[in-house]
Design a protein around this motif. Structure first.
Motif, short mmCIF file in Angstrom:
data_model
loop_
_atom_site.label_atom_id
_atom_site.label_comp_id
_atom_site.label_asym_id
_atom_site.label_seq_id
_atom_site.Cartn_x
_atom_site.Cartn_y
_atom_site.Cartn_z
N SER A 1 -19.10 -7.01 -52.04
CA SER A 1 -18.12 -7.59 -51.11
C SER A 1 -16.72 -7.42 -51.70
CB SER A 1 -18.41 -9.08 -50.90
OG SER A 1 -18.12 -9.81 -52.09
N THR A 2 -15.70 -7.62 -50.88
CA THR A 2 -14.34 -7.56 -51.40
C THR A 2 -14.11 -8.67 -52.42
OG1 THR A 2 -13.54 -8.82 -49.50
CG2 THR A 2 -13.31 -6.43 -49.40
N GLY A 3 -14.81 -9.80 -52.23
CA GLY A 3 -14.72 -10.89 -53.21
C GLY A 3 -15.26 -10.46 -54.56
N PHE A 4 -16.36 -9.72 -54.57
CA PHE A 4 -16.95 -9.25 -55.83
C PHE A 4 -15.98 -8.29 -56.52
CE2 PHE A 4 -19.44 -6.57 -58.57
CZ PHE A 4 -20.35 -7.44 -59.15
N VAL A 5 -15.49 -7.32 -55.76
CA VAL A 5 -14.56 -6.33 -56.33
C VAL A 5 -13.30 -7.02 -56.84
CG1 VAL A 5 -13.15 -4.30 -55.81
CG2 VAL A 5 -15.49 -4.44 -54.93
N SER A 6 -12.78 -7.99 -56.08
CA SER A 6 -11.59 -8.73 -56.50
C SER A 6 -11.85 -9.51 -57.79
CB SER A 6 -11.15 -9.71 -55.41
OG SER A 6 -10.80 -9.00 -54.25
N MET A 7 -13.03 -10.10 -57.90
CA MET A 7 -13.37 -10.85 -59.11
C MET A 7 -13.44 -9.91 -60.31
SD MET A 7 -14.06 -13.92 -60.34
CE MET A 7 -14.84 -15.02 -59.20
N VAL A 8 -14.04 -8.74 -60.14
CA VAL A 8 -14.12 -7.76 -61.22
C VAL A 8 -12.72 -7.35 -61.66
CG1 VAL A 8 -14.83 -5.39 -61.80
CG2 VAL A 8 -16.43 -6.92 -60.63
N PHE A 9 -11.84 -7.06 -60.69
CA PHE A 9 -10.45 -6.71 -61.02
C PHE A 9 -9.77 -7.85 -61.77
CE2 PHE A 9 -10.04 -3.54 -57.36
CZ PHE A 9 -9.94 -2.44 -58.19
N ALA A 10 -9.88 -9.05 -61.24
CA ALA A 10 -9.21 -10.21 -61.84
C ALA A 10 -9.69 -10.44 -63.27
CB ALA A 10 -9.44 -11.45 -60.98
N LEU A 11 -10.98 -10.34 -63.50
CA LEU A 11 -11.50 -10.57 -64.84
C LEU A 11 -11.08 -9.48 -65.82
CD1 LEU A 11 -15.06 -11.88 -63.96
CD2 LEU A 11 -13.14 -13.20 -64.88
N ASP A 12 -10.78 -8.30 -65.30
CA ASP A 12 -10.30 -7.22 -66.16
C ASP A 12 -8.86 -7.43 -66.62
OD1 ASP A 12 -12.53 -5.70 -66.43
OD2 ASP A 12 -11.87 -4.08 -65.11
N ILE A 13 -8.04 -8.05 -65.78
CA ILE A 13 -6.62 -8.11 -66.10
C ILE A 13 -6.08 -9.52 -66.37
CG2 ILE A 13 -6.11 -5.97 -64.87
CD1 ILE A 13 -5.03 -7.66 -62.56
N CYS A 14 -6.89 -10.55 -66.13
CA CYS A 14 -6.39 -11.92 -66.28
C CYS A 14 -7.19 -12.70 -67.32
CB CYS A 14 -6.48 -12.67 -64.94
SG CYS A 14 -5.60 -11.87 -63.59
N ASP A 15 -6.48 -13.56 -68.04
CA ASP A 15 -7.15 -14.46 -68.98
C ASP A 15 -7.74 -15.66 -68.26
OD1 ASP A 15 -6.43 -12.92 -71.21
OD2 ASP A 15 -4.49 -13.92 -71.37
N LYS A 16 -7.12 -16.04 -67.15
CA LYS A 16 -7.57 -17.18 -66.37
C LYS A 16 -7.58 -16.78 -64.90
CE LYS A 16 -6.52 -22.00 -65.37
NZ LYS A 16 -5.67 -23.14 -65.64
N VAL A 17 -8.67 -17.11 -64.21
CA VAL A 17 -8.79 -16.75 -62.80
C VAL A 17 -9.02 -18.02 -61.98
CG1 VAL A 17 -10.11 -15.42 -61.11
CG2 VAL A 17 -9.78 -14.50 -63.41
#
Length: 170
Positions: free
Chosen positions: A53-69
């Motif tokens: 889902s777009t939520g899954f892809v967004s979470m993967v992106f966020a976890l790659d670039i952010c310390d806190k999501v």
């Protein structure tokens, strides 16, 4: 990437909107996500006939670039089970359309295709036990998750798969 129609469309938009950056999962990151999905569910996405889902892809992106999501708009995997009459709209911009629970259940139980939202939400809960992920609106704590992801869909899928394998043997 040169022949993919989504990438082609993004290139067209990039020419039209040069200040907008388009980001895609690399082949390596996609393969890592595929492996993680299989590791956590016990099945490949191809076997389960699902797409990220777009939520899954967004979470993967966020976890790659952010310390806190901080996550908004993703409920617990058991939200609909605990709140069967909830009227939460699936899309915030379509408040009078189908509820989240109707749409999620329909998609989760589709054995031929569709997103497995509840399975993904259960994965997010597990990830939040080792990463700095906070779920807001609705607010919930992912720390209760343990072991392999066990959404309703996966339980039904395993049961159906077991019956199919038994009938092939007999």
């Amino acid at each position: 990437m040169k022949t993919n129609k989504i990438v082609k469309l993004a290139r067209q938009y990039k020419r039209k909107y040069p200040k907008v950056d388009f980001v895609f999962l690399t082949t390596k990151k996609y393969s890592q996500s595929e492996a993680r999905y299989k590791n956590e569910t016990g099945y490949s996405r191809a076997a389960m006939r699902t797409k990220f889902s777009t939520g899954f892809v967004s979470m993967v992106f966020a976890l790659d670039i952010c310390d806190k999501v901080l996550v908004y708009g993703i409920s617990r995997d058991d939200f609909c089970k605990k709140n069967p009459k909830a009227k939460v709209p699936y899309h915030y911009y379509e408040p009078k359309k189908r509820s989240e629970c109707f749409f999620v259940k329909k998609s989760e139980m589709n054995y031929k295709s569709g997103h497995k939202f509840l399975t993904e939400h259960a994965m997010f809960a597990r990830w939040s036990t080792v990463r700095n992920i906070t779920f807001r609106y609705p607010s919930w704590n992912g720390s209760e998750a343990s072991g392999r992801v066990g959404s309703y869909y996966l339980k039904k899928y395993k049961n159906t798969l077991g019956k199919t394998l038994k009938s092939k043997k007999g």
